[in-house]
Design a protein around this motif. Sequence first.
Motif, PDB file in Angstrom:
ATOM      1  N   ASP A  71      35.862  44.690  42.123  1.00  0.00           N
ATOM      2  CA  ASP A  71      35.857  43.268  42.428  1.00  0.00           C
ATOM      3  C   ASP A  71      36.124  42.470  41.154  1.00  0.00           C
ATOM      4  O   ASP A  71      35.598  42.806  40.081  1.00  0.00           O
ATOM      5  N   GLU A  72      36.927  41.416  41.264  1.00  0.00           N
ATOM      6  CA  GLU A  72      37.246  40.635  40.075  1.00  0.00           C
ATOM      7  C   GLU A  72      36.012  39.982  39.463  1.00  0.00           C
ATOM      8  O   GLU A  72      35.940  39.749  38.259  1.00  0.00           O
ATOM      9  N   GLU A  73      34.990  39.681  40.298  1.00  0.00           N
ATOM     10  CA  GLU A  73      33.774  39.067  39.785  1.00  0.00           C
ATOM     11  C   GLU A  73      33.038  40.006  38.828  1.00  0.00           C
ATOM     12  O   GLU A  73      32.295  39.555  37.957  1.00  0.00           O
TER      13      GLU A  73
ATOM     14  N   ALA B 157      42.135  43.474  39.275  1.00  0.00           N
ATOM     15  CA  ALA B 157      41.006  44.055  40.007  1.00  0.00           C
ATOM     16  C   ALA B 157      41.495  45.059  41.047  1.00  0.00           C
ATOM     17  O   ALA B 157      40.902  46.136  41.220  1.00  0.00           O
ATOM     18  N   HIS B 158      42.584  44.719  41.741  1.00  0.00           N
ATOM     19  CA  HIS B 158      43.137  45.620  42.752  1.00  0.00           C
ATOM     20  C   HIS B 158      43.616  46.914  42.101  1.00  0.00           C
ATOM     21  O   HIS B 158      43.377  48.020  42.637  1.00  0.00           O
TER      22      HIS B 158
ATOM     23  N   GLU C 196      43.265  38.892  40.329  1.00  0.00           N
ATOM     24  CA  GLU C 196      43.314  39.612  41.602  1.00  0.00           C
ATOM     25  C   GLU C 196      44.110  40.908  41.473  1.00  0.00           C
ATOM     26  O   GLU C 196      43.680  41.972  41.956  1.00  0.00           O
TER      27      GLU C 196
END
Length: 251
Positions: free
Chosen positions: A56-58, A50-51, A47
């Motif tokens: 998006d982490e996906e 990604a931030h 998380e």
Amino acid sequence: MNVALRSALDDAGMSPRKLAYRVGVSIKQVERWLADAELTPHARNREDAAHALGVDEEMLWPQVVKDRIKTGNDREIINSYPYRSACPSTVWAELIDSAATDVFLAGYTNYFFFTQVPAFADTLCRKADSGCRVRFLLGDPEGEVTRQREAIEDVTLSVSTRIKITLGELEKLGSLDGLEKRFSAAEDAVNHVSLSVFRFDREALVTPHLARLVGHDSPLLHLRRQGDGGMFDRFAEHAEELWSRAAPVAR
């Protein structure tokens, strides 16, 4: 290589070192993420990364999506390997490095950690110093089951020798608060030698030993706890039961 993570770093104009600083992990950890596309960091680190990168982490770790949609009894199985040796050393290093409260190594010999996991001894010291509980459950090198297993495996690097290698490496660490060593009880040795459980907080790597095969030739499951009474808990309880009857290793 994790191409998606590399591209996200380039797009953000961010170096691996800067990402490590933003997420609060080591540069080596970010380098492991980059080197192995199948390596999935812990949720908090995913998380934060990604931030920091604005994605998006996906996109960075698509395996996360597959893990989330599992609903059956296999939902705690993150990955499986036909051979323990097929599990990348980066997976072991990531799990050990990320563990905050409990590292429990309940293999019969555990010696391969010192030969295959980079900077393992240093990591143990760091974990113990940070308050993480570190436990080694070993087979008795002089036990009857050890002798029987040596005859079954019939390899040059015998079971008792591998246990003594581990004991020697642990002796080099000196007295560390938070590091515990025990030999499994004689009545538990058969159950111990046939199943290795390596736990790192809420994740575990489990190896059921097959017939005459040594550990690295037996299959391995990577588990992540999702709830009470699942596969993770079953294997964790097995290891804890062996630990409860084990005898401390004399200094």
